[in-house]
Design an enzyme around this catalytic site. Structure first.
Site, PDB file in Angstrom:
ATOM      1  N   GLY A 179       0.918  -1.243  -0.115  1.00  0.00           N
ATOM      2  CA  GLY A 179      -0.023  -0.018  -0.004  1.00  0.00           C
ATOM      3  C   GLY A 179       1.070   1.340   0.035  1.00  0.00           C
ATOM      4  O   GLY A 179       1.980   1.075  -0.443  1.00  0.00           O
ATOM      5  N   LEU A 180       0.342   2.439   0.300  1.00  0.00           N
ATOM      6  CA  LEU A 180       1.001   3.713   0.435  1.00  0.00           C
ATOM      7  C   LEU A 180       2.553   3.532   1.255  1.00  0.00           C
ATOM      8  O   LEU A 180       3.614   3.884   0.828  1.00  0.00           O
ATOM      9  CB  LEU A 180       0.352   4.841   0.950  1.00  0.00           C
ATOM     10  CG  LEU A 180      -0.747   5.279  -0.170  1.00  0.00           C
ATOM     11  CD1 LEU A 180      -1.604   6.204   0.378  1.00  0.00           C
ATOM     12  CD2 LEU A 180       0.010   5.621  -1.649  1.00  0.00           C
ATOM     13  N   HIS A 228     -16.123   6.236  11.670  1.00  0.00           N
ATOM     14  CA  HIS A 228     -16.189   7.552  10.800  1.00  0.00           C
ATOM     15  C   HIS A 228     -17.583   8.039  10.788  1.00  0.00           C
ATOM     16  O   HIS A 228     -18.375   7.093  10.593  1.00  0.00           O
ATOM     17  CB  HIS A 228     -15.498   7.154   9.347  1.00  0.00           C
ATOM     18  CG  HIS A 228     -15.400   8.157   8.553  1.00  0.00           C
ATOM     19  ND1 HIS A 228     -16.081   9.183   8.271  1.00  0.00           N
ATOM     20  CD2 HIS A 228     -13.949   8.784   7.997  1.00  0.00           C
ATOM     21  CE1 HIS A 228     -15.709  10.104   7.443  1.00  0.00           C
ATOM     22  NE2 HIS A 228     -14.255   9.541   7.274  1.00  0.00           N
ATOM     23  N   SER A 288     -16.606  10.401   1.823  1.00  0.00           N
ATOM     24  CA  SER A 288     -15.530  11.173   2.246  1.00  0.00           C
ATOM     25  C   SER A 288     -15.930  12.283   3.458  1.00  0.00           C
ATOM     26  O   SER A 288     -16.803  12.961   3.002  1.00  0.00           O
ATOM     27  CB  SER A 288     -14.593  11.577   1.126  1.00  0.00           C
ATOM     28  OG  SER A 288     -13.856  12.445   1.664  1.00  0.00           O
ATOM     29  N   ARG A 314     -13.655  13.462  13.910  1.00  0.00           N
ATOM     30  CA  ARG A 314     -14.579  12.286  13.643  1.00  0.00           C
ATOM     31  C   ARG A 314     -15.043  11.752  14.897  1.00  0.00           C
ATOM     32  O   ARG A 314     -16.251  11.349  14.730  1.00  0.00           O
ATOM     33  CB  ARG A 314     -13.735  11.081  13.020  1.00  0.00           C
ATOM     34  CG  ARG A 314     -13.293  11.686  11.547  1.00  0.00           C
ATOM     35  CD  ARG A 314     -12.434  10.470  10.938  1.00  0.00           C
ATOM     36  NE  ARG A 314     -12.142  11.221   9.601  1.00  0.00           N
ATOM     37  CZ  ARG A 314     -11.319  10.441   8.622  1.00  0.00           C
ATOM     38  NH1 ARG A 314     -10.621   9.359   9.112  1.00  0.00           N
ATOM     39  NH2 ARG A 314     -11.271  11.062   7.611  1.00  0.00           N
ATOM     40  N   ARG A 332      -7.327   9.596  14.911  1.00  0.00           N
ATOM     41  CA  ARG A 332      -6.898  10.332  13.794  1.00  0.00           C
ATOM     42  C   ARG A 332      -7.603  11.385  12.967  1.00  0.00           C
ATOM     43  O   ARG A 332      -8.690  11.313  12.804  1.00  0.00           O
ATOM     44  CB  ARG A 332      -6.560   9.158  12.803  1.00  0.00           C
ATOM     45  CG  ARG A 332      -5.898   9.689  11.659  1.00  0.00           C
ATOM     46  CD  ARG A 332      -5.546   8.370  10.574  1.00  0.00           C
ATOM     47  NE  ARG A 332      -6.771   7.816  10.022  1.00  0.00           N
ATOM     48  CZ  ARG A 332      -7.180   8.264   8.981  1.00  0.00           C
ATOM     49  NH1 ARG A 332      -7.026   9.575   8.285  1.00  0.00           N
ATOM     50  NH2 ARG A 332      -8.274   7.644   8.470  1.00  0.00           N
ATOM     51  N   LEU A 349      -2.624   8.973   5.092  1.00  0.00           N
ATOM     52  CA  LEU A 349      -1.851   9.045   3.826  1.00  0.00           C
ATOM     53  C   LEU A 349      -0.630   9.744   4.174  1.00  0.00           C
ATOM     54  O   LEU A 349       0.561   8.905   3.727  1.00  0.00           O
ATOM     55  CB  LEU A 349      -2.741   9.677   2.614  1.00  0.00           C
ATOM     56  CG  LEU A 349      -4.059   8.966   2.313  1.00  0.00           C
ATOM     57  CD1 LEU A 349      -4.836   9.578   1.056  1.00  0.00           C
ATOM     58  CD2 LEU A 349      -4.018   7.419   2.268  1.00  0.00           C
TER      59      LEU A 349
HETATM   60  C1  LIG Z   1     -12.598   4.165   2.300  1.00  0.00           C
HETATM   61  C2  LIG Z   1     -11.462   4.597   3.019  1.00  0.00           C
HETATM   62  C3  LIG Z   1     -11.177   5.964   2.611  1.00  0.00           C
HETATM   63  C4  LIG Z   1     -10.100   6.483   3.107  1.00  0.00           C
HETATM   64  N1  LIG Z   1      -9.720   8.001   2.892  1.00  0.00           N
HETATM   65  C5  LIG Z   1      -8.580   8.436   3.379  1.00  0.00           C
HETATM   66  C6  LIG Z   1      -8.296   9.655   3.167  1.00  0.00           C
HETATM   67  O1  LIG Z   1      -8.820  10.418   2.307  1.00  0.00           O
HETATM   68  N2  LIG Z   1      -7.060  10.281   3.634  1.00  0.00           N
HETATM   69  C7  LIG Z   1      -6.276   9.649   4.429  1.00  0.00           C
HETATM   70  O2  LIG Z   1      -5.285  10.099   4.887  1.00  0.00           O
HETATM   71  N3  LIG Z   1      -6.744   8.457   4.910  1.00  0.00           N
HETATM   72  C8  LIG Z   1      -7.844   7.817   4.404  1.00  0.00           C
HETATM   73  N4  LIG Z   1      -7.732   6.543   4.632  1.00  0.00           N
HETATM   74  C9  LIG Z   1      -7.020   5.836   5.454  1.00  0.00           C
HETATM   75  C10 LIG Z   1      -5.956   5.188   4.599  1.00  0.00           C
HETATM   76  O3  LIG Z   1      -6.541   5.025   3.311  1.00  0.00           O
HETATM   77  C11 LIG Z   1      -5.320   3.984   5.160  1.00  0.00           C
HETATM   78  O4  LIG Z   1      -4.821   4.338   6.502  1.00  0.00           O
HETATM   79  C12 LIG Z   1      -3.769   3.801   4.356  1.00  0.00           C
HETATM   80  O5  LIG Z   1      -4.066   3.740   3.027  1.00  0.00           O
HETATM   81  C13 LIG Z   1      -3.118   2.602   4.954  1.00  0.00           C
HETATM   82  O6  LIG Z   1      -2.220   2.389   4.136  1.00  0.00           O
HETATM   83  P1  LIG Z   1      -1.016   1.330   4.546  1.00  0.00           P
HETATM   84  O7  LIG Z   1      -0.074   1.161   3.557  1.00  0.00           O
HETATM   85  O8  LIG Z   1      -0.710   1.325   5.928  1.00  0.00           O
HETATM   86  O9  LIG Z   1      -1.875  -0.153   4.324  1.00  0.00           O
HETATM   87  P2  LIG Z   1      -3.133  -0.777   2.990  1.00  0.00           P
HETATM   88  O10 LIG Z   1      -3.065   0.032   2.145  1.00  0.00           O
HETATM   89  O11 LIG Z   1      -3.894  -1.477   3.963  1.00  0.00           O
HETATM   90  O12 LIG Z   1      -1.865  -1.928   2.478  1.00  0.00           O
HETATM   91  C14 LIG Z   1      -1.667  -2.939   3.398  1.00  0.00           C
HETATM   92  C15 LIG Z   1      -1.036  -3.863   2.532  1.00  0.00           C
HETATM   93  O13 LIG Z   1      -0.371  -5.064   3.169  1.00  0.00           O
HETATM   94  C16 LIG Z   1      -0.690  -6.392   2.457  1.00  0.00           C
HETATM   95  N5  LIG Z   1      -1.009  -7.617   3.534  1.00  0.00           N
HETATM   96  C17 LIG Z   1      -1.645  -7.373   4.665  1.00  0.00           C
HETATM   97  N6  LIG Z   1      -1.611  -8.639   5.464  1.00  0.00           N
HETATM   98  C18 LIG Z   1      -0.548  -9.156   4.759  1.00  0.00           C
HETATM   99  C19 LIG Z   1      -0.220 -10.548   4.776  1.00  0.00           C
HETATM  100  N7  LIG Z   1      -0.496 -11.103   5.736  1.00  0.00           N
HETATM  101  N8  LIG Z   1       0.475 -11.051   3.909  1.00  0.00           N
HETATM  102  C20 LIG Z   1       1.125 -10.345   2.872  1.00  0.00           C
HETATM  103  N9  LIG Z   1       0.424  -9.241   2.710  1.00  0.00           N
HETATM  104  C21 LIG Z   1      -0.469  -8.427   3.373  1.00  0.00           C
HETATM  105  C22 LIG Z   1      -1.960  -6.051   1.590  1.00  0.00           C
HETATM  106  O14 LIG Z   1      -1.874  -6.800   0.599  1.00  0.00           O
HETATM  107  C23 LIG Z   1      -1.513  -4.657   1.186  1.00  0.00           C
HETATM  108  O15 LIG Z   1      -0.640  -4.563   0.010  1.00  0.00           O
HETATM  109  C24 LIG Z   1      -9.264   6.025   4.008  1.00  0.00           C
HETATM  110  C25 LIG Z   1      -9.839   4.565   4.576  1.00  0.00           C
HETATM  111  C26 LIG Z   1     -10.629   3.795   3.958  1.00  0.00           C
HETATM  112  C27 LIG Z   1     -11.179   2.733   4.515  1.00  0.00           C
END
Ligand SMILES: Cc1cc2nc3c(=O)[nH]c(=O)nc-3n(C[C@H](O)[C@H](O)[C@H](O)COP(=O)(O)OP(=O)(O)OC[C@H]3O[C@@H](n4cnc5c(N)ncnc54)[C@H](O)[C@@H]3O)c2cc1C
Length: 645
Positions: free
Chosen positions: A50-51, A274, A292, A338, A443, A449
């Protein structure tokens, strides 16, 4: 499980000395570097694309490290980050409206109800400005003003406009930016990508994180991977509530397995609900949809002033409406944070003034904004969100208000990390939503992000080098018996799932657990309810292991098997979450204990006794974990009753 055992062990957060505003630059100036030619001698496993994981993998590889990146989706581009809609914060002050690094820092600390680590949050605010430059350079199409400058909007808990956005698809655009950087490194051979691979355990050798064991989700093959360091970027655990705005695949497995291998899990009870989601429509649902928070820039939240008023919204005159956020929080109005907005919505629905089926909804109304700005402007700002709302509800929100209700969305808790983003386990780093670090008990919108990209692009790439330079870790051989042992444990567990052949589906168990968690440990919590949940969870877990029905076999694509492993982990994790909520005998941020509230219903903190990070240490499934406390010391801000009035 017996009494909570407190520990006197001092958690060393490794916060650098010196004035708050100089800590990060001083730290960077003093941590050790690795010679470019030596970087390729180090292997790093990054779980998650992810990000957080995508940006970290690309950056580490760009620096010269050898990276293996794993994700369970079929492409790194499908990580849950892609769902983020509203925006990303940064203290650029393009609006000239009084923003600064200090204000973003302060808003984040206050938004988290003074339960976050000051030094981490300051660094996050500082680094926020670099993120925007990085993403613009990558070509992320942020919204722009007519002049060409990047546009901003406001998110909850802030009185300035500091949220950068790409319509309602900010996460998608940012992820495409990180993905193209990652793809370049995959092509160059610096990153080896493993899609459709699920990490099922962490391998520890002599107390250090040295590898992982994964299951290939297509063939069922179990394999081990060794490295000099392991980075978990595996996202949040909001799906413990079953219904949430998270993608269906989001789970707790990676951090839970790491916890069971010795990593401390911090503040699991800090879960964010939320306020603006499409309300639940029935038992058939497996997921909820976010509308959103950015919509609250222009939408006004209201319910009928009188209980039992079932008139269509357009027939209720303005004097008979209660714009309850504007009434209760005049300074922030519809942009109250929130946790506060969610509770306010629950309160009016509990009073019987909710709208829509079952009375669990409030209106988010754009009529005034459309009159003021014109339909085209609203369509330009939020068009895709209105379209999504219409597809799901069949209602046109340009003509009648949206109906919204709070839902599980984000998790502030996660694995404990120090200032370097390393867990208490040497060599195990945790970034993005998977760690506990920056958001305290709540948060602020658009800050996840920011944190994920700060961790991945700008923080971990520095701090991991220091670990390699000072610790001289050595990558073990895959012949080490520990890998074999863990692989065998996984095979046994897989066989166990497949051999139960009970009567209930994995989904039925997950739904029951989620409902229990929502009812007893959701938006509001109390001692009796938490104790009830603590009784019920182990019993439900036992029923799961006796009566779950997992079809198919282990040597093929088997989503029922994948899901059973994730739900089994939620069944264990839920108990820790509730224990944490019970032990934190105060209200703070999103952790609202009904037994601790001010006369006007706001969260009442107990700074004297609870100004600490709760970091839990696993002691076995039937033994109570040990509670370690990291005191939260504030050098810069004064703890105050949080007010948005
Ligand atoms: C609908 C929605 C809208 C949102 N909008 C916003 C916004 O506008 N602004 C903001 O700041 N935040 C927003 N958020 C929150 C934000 O999107 C997330 O907190 C953030 O994107 C998480 O990023 P991350 O890289 O930590 O995890 P993720 O993007 O969840 O990535 C997790 C990664 O880990 C991998 N993974 C997990 N477990 C395993 C495993 N056991 N084995 C192998 N791979 C695994 C997955 O495949 C994935 O690649 C939103 C959240 C939601 C639900």
């Amino acid at each position: 499980m017996g009494e909570v055992r407190d520990s006197t062990m001092r958690l060393d957060a490794k916060i650098p000395s010196g004035p708050l505003a100089e800590k990060w630059s001083r730290h960077r100036n003093h941590i050790k570097l690795i010679n470019p030619a030596n970087k390729r001698k180090f292997d790093v496993i990054v779980v998650g694309s992810g990000l957080a994981g995508g940006s970290a993998s690309a950056t580490l590889s760009e620096l010269g490290y050898k990276v293996k990146c794993f994700c369970f989706q079929d492409s790194p581009r499908r990580a849950h980050s892609i769902a983020a809609q509203g925006g990303i914060n940064a203290a650029k002050n393009y609006q000239n409206d009084g923003d600064s690094v200090y204000r973003l820092f302060y808003d984040t600390i206050k938004g988290g109800d003074f339960r976050a680590r000051e030094a981490n949050v300051y660094r996050l605010a500082e680094v926020s400005v670099n993120i925007i430059d990085q993403c613009v350079a990558q070509g992320v199409p942020f919204a722009r003003e007519y002049s060409g400058y990047l546009a901003n909007r406001s998110f909850g808990g802030a009185q300035v406009s500091r949220t950068f956005y790409a319509r309602g698809q900010t996460g998608q655009q940012l992820l495409l930016g990180a993905y193209q950087a990652l793809a370049k490194q995959i092509e160059a051979g610096g990153v080896r990508m493993y899609p459709r691979a699920e990490m099922l355990d962490l391998v520890m050798i002599d107390g250090n994180a040295k590898g992982i064991v994964v299951r290939d989700l297509v063939t069922g093959e179990i394999s081990s991977h060794a490295a000099d360091a392991v980075v978990l970027a595996t996202g949040g655990y909001g799906n413990v509530f079953f219904l949430s705005t998270n993608a269906k695949g989001c789970n707790v497995t990676a951090i839970w397995r790491a916890y069971k291998r010795g990593a401390l899990l911090a503040n699991p009870c800090y879960t964010q609900i939320h306020p603006t989601c499409i309300p639940v429509s029935g038992d058939h649902q497996s997921k909820l949809t976010l509308m959103s928070e950015s919509l609250r820039n222009d939408g006004r939240v209201w319910v009928p002033r009188n209980k039992g008023d079932h008139r269509a919204p357009g027939e209720i005159p303005k004097e008979e409406r209660d714009y309850f956020l504007e009434r209760k929080y005049p300074a922030y109005g519809n942009l109250a944070p929130r946790d506060i907005s969610s509770r306010a919505a629950k309160e009016v629905c509990d009073e019987g003034r909710g709208v829509g089926p079952g009375g669990r909804g409030v209106y988010l109304d754009f009529a005034d904004a459309i009159e003021r700005l014109g339909l085209n402007m609203i369509r330009e700002r939020y068009g895709n969100l209105f379209e999504m709302y219409e597809r799901i509800t069949g209602e046109d929100a340009y003509k009648a208000p949206m109906r919204i209700y709070p839902a599980s969305h984000y998790t502030m808790g996660g694995l404990w990390v120090d200032y370097n983003l390393m867990s208490n386990v040497p060599g195990l780093y945790v970034i993005g939503e998977a760690n506990f670090s920056d958001h305290g008990a709540n948060r602020l919108g658009a800050s996840a992000l920011m944190q994920g990209l700060a961790d991945g692009y700008f923080i971990l790439p520095y701090t991991i080098g220091d670990y390699f330079a000072t610790g001289r870790p050595a990558k073990p051989s895959l012949d080490h018996p520990e890998f074999k042992k863990v692989e065998e444990e996984i095979a046994r567990r897989t066989n166990k799932f497949l051999s139960i052949k009970g009567h209930r589906t994995v989904t039925e168990f997950h739904r029951e657990l989620g409902k229990l968690m929502w009812d007893k440990c959701g938006m509001a919590r109390n001692e009796a309810g938490l104790k009830e949940a603590l009784e019920r969870i182990p019993a439900l877990r036992q029923e799961f292991w006796e009566d779950v029905n997992v079809l198919g076999d282990g040597n093929e694509l088997n989503q029922s098997l994948e899901y059973s492993g994730r739900v089994a982990d939620f069944m264990e994790f839920a108990e820790l979450l509730v224990l944490d909520a019970l032990t934190r005998d105060e209200s703070c941020g999103a952790h609202f204990r009904e037994d601790h509230q001010t006369p006007d219903g706001e969260a009442m903190r107990d700074d004297e006794n609870f100004s600490y990070v709760a970091a839990w240490e696993y002691q076995g499934l039937d033994t109570r974990p040990i509670l370690h406390k990291e005191p939260l010391v504030y050098e810069e801000v004064h703890l105050a009753q949080r007010s948005y009035k």
